[in-house]
Design an enzyme around this catalytic site. Structure first.
Site, PDB file in Angstrom:
ATOM      1  N   ALA A   1      31.164  43.037  41.607  1.00 42.93           N
ATOM      2  CA  ALA A   1      30.987  43.780  42.861  1.00 42.93           C
ATOM      3  C   ALA A   1      31.674  43.075  44.036  1.00 42.93           C
ATOM      4  O   ALA A   1      32.211  41.978  43.904  1.00 42.93           O
ATOM      5  CB  ALA A   1      29.490  43.916  43.156  1.00 42.93           C
TER       6      ALA A   1
ATOM      7  N   TYR B   1      35.333  40.660  44.688  1.00 46.33           N
ATOM      8  CA  TYR B   1      35.809  39.473  43.975  1.00 46.33           C
ATOM      9  C   TYR B   1      36.697  39.921  42.816  1.00 46.33           C
ATOM     10  O   TYR B   1      37.016  41.110  42.685  1.00 46.33           O
ATOM     11  CB  TYR B   1      34.620  38.593  43.576  1.00 46.33           C
TER      12      TYR B   1
ATOM     13  N   GLN C   1      24.912  34.064  37.676  1.00 43.38           N
ATOM     14  CA  GLN C   1      25.984  35.010  38.015  1.00 43.38           C
ATOM     15  C   GLN C   1      27.350  34.377  37.731  1.00 43.38           C
ATOM     16  O   GLN C   1      27.802  33.486  38.452  1.00 43.38           O
ATOM     17  CB  GLN C   1      25.906  35.425  39.485  1.00 43.38           C
TER      18      GLN C   1
END
Ligand SMILES: Cc1cc2nc3c(=O)[nH]c(=O)nc-3n(C[C@H](O)[C@H](O)[C@H](O)COP(=O)(O)O)c2cc1C
Ligand code: SF4
Length: 439
Positions: free
Chosen positions: A170, A173, A102
């Site tokens: 999402a 951030y 991620q």
């Protein structure tokens, strides 16, 4: 169960996963202060690879040091990080499990900033309304550099032999801080109408594709609905699912291979992770944030106050909604996105029982689910499903004690009622340090 949809492989454009359960992203302060990786993180990830998930989607991995939430998260901010991620990927692959990294940037949402950068970057210069984390609005040069940092992160993930990357778009951030109409107050090409607010994210996708090509898996985690006013009613509500459907269509056109649907324009949020507000536990850990924000001391005192703490808890749980509907909480929004795009869609939020997962997929709500807390509670949840068990004997209670401990203590299950003794719970939490780095 024959022909169980949970165990049907899922094919993305560049990647096939052996089943429909992803370990959802989970951060934890396992690594070194400077962002170099640690064996504890490898031990942690292996728990889930052994437990049978088709793929692990990593923790929040900062693409720059300024973009971290907290020290002690492994970063992908320089080429010397590659060997760590290569070793992690190699060990996870030995269990026939894929690993997706991620790529993340905190923006203003930094719980403990560390010593390198006092002030955070954001789409706005307004501090966040809940904790009062301060920030400065990014210049176009800073935007360009950050887009480049995401592309470099993707290149490093590919060099490390990982199976793909996910953009953390999402939960409040940096990418959300651009996307959300509740947060982004820019007057330039990156603010205003939805297309402008999505420009930063679309430029990142374009830069990644230009750097790693079309044949490396790229997905985006996105909040379908912001619920930006969930706790503070004077805030704007932010994006609704209709906006996100449009953004997802643009992302698909730009070459994104999958979408991972969450909710909320800040983190944690009453709807993410959906569960309880463990006031007693928060009293013990929120103190680590006190010096990070202009409102954190106020919050700490409110939490400690007997009456104010209970009022805050009630407000949080009311904003979450019906406790009985935690499992598949994001499914209605996810279905709307799935109906509007051609790429596979993963839904996160509350999944714990095999029948609910089967129903989510067969009803056309999503193609796969991602699970975080129920996998902390039962690392081998997928193996249980394979053996024909529909739900775990000692389930996750959605108490969120794992979550509120994460800034201060090792990540693990802190719900004492799930264990025979407190010692058994502590031993399980500390097992992430075994084997130790030096033997
Ligand atoms: C302790 C903890 C850490 C998390 N860290 C991240 C993270 O780094 N990145 C992210 O996108 N989501 C993160 N999440 C959200 C989860 O990935 C997941 O989407 C959410 O908890 C809902 O799934 P669940 O109900 O199965 O827990 C975290 C959740 C928890 C509980
Ligand atoms: S502490 Fe344990 S039971 Fe509570 S939410 Fe986290 S994993 Fe679930």
């Amino acid at each position: 169960m024959p022909n169980d949809i949970i165990f049907e492989p899922l094919a993305f454009r560049n990647l096939t996963i052996k089943n429909r359960v992803f370990r959802s992203n989970m951060s934890g302060r396992f690594d070194n202060y400077d962002g170099s990786g640690n064996l504890a993180r490898i031990n942690w990830e292996l728990k889930f690879a052994r437990g049978g998930v088709g793929a692990i989607i990593s923790s929040f991995v900062p693409v720059t040091i300024r973009g971290r939430i907290i020290p002690n998260y492994a970063t992908i901010s320089s080429d010397d990080r590659v060997p760590f991620w290569r070793e992690l990927g190699r060990q996870v692959h030995q269990h026939d499990c894929k690993f997706i990294l991620q790529l993340s940037h905190s923006g203003r949402q930094r719980d403990i900033p560390g010593i390198e950068y006092e002030k955070a970057l954001s789409s706005t210069s307004k501090r966040d309304p809940l904790h009062g984390f301060e920030c400065e609005s990014m210049s176009t040069d800073q935007i360009r550099d950050t887009v480049g940092a995401f592309a470099d992160g993707a290149r490093r993930a590919r060099e490390a032999g990982l199976d793909g990357v996910e953009l953390h778009g999402a939960n409040g951030y940096l990418i959300t801080q651009f996307l959300s109409s509740g947060i982004n107050d820019r007057k330039d090409d990156y603010g205003g109408p939805l297309r402008n607010r999505a420009r930063f994210l679309l430029e990142i996708v374009e830069a990644i594709r230009a750097t790693v090509g079309r044949d490396f898996h790229l997905q985006v985690k996105i909040s379908a609905t912001d619920f930006n006013d969930a706790l503070i009613k004077t805030e704007k509500p932010g994006n609704v699912v209709r906006d996100t459907v449009q953004v997802c269509q643009w992302l698909e056109q730009a070459g994104v291979d999958a979408l991972h649907v969450s909710s909320g324009s800040f983190f944690p949020h009453p709807r993410n992770p959906p569960g309880d507000f463990p006031l007693d536990e928060l009293e013990k850990t929120y103190d680590s944030l006190i010096s990070s924000g202009m409102l954190t001391l106020r919050n700490y005192l409110l939490i400690r106050g007997r009456l104010t703490g209970r009022v805050f808890k009630r407000r949080w749980e009311r904003a979450r909604g019906d406790r009985a509907k935690i499992q598949g909480l994001n499914l209605p929004d996810t279905k709307k996105i799935k109906q509007a795009v051609g790429v596979p869609v993963i839904c996160t939020g509350g999944f714990q029982d095999a029948p609910a997962i089967r129903q989510a997929i067969t009803s056309g709500g999503c193609d796969a689910v991602s699970i975080a807390r129920p996998l902390i509670a039962n690392n081998d949840l997928v193996e249980m499903f394979r053996r024909g068990q529909d739900s775990p004997d000692v389930p996750c209670t959605y108490c969120n004690r794992c979550l509120v401990n994460a800034p201060e203590n090792p990540l693990g299950c802190y719900e004492e009622s799930r264990f025979n003794s407190r010692q058994e719970m502590v031993d399980e939490i500390m097992s992430v340090f075994n084997p130790p780095p030096f033997r």
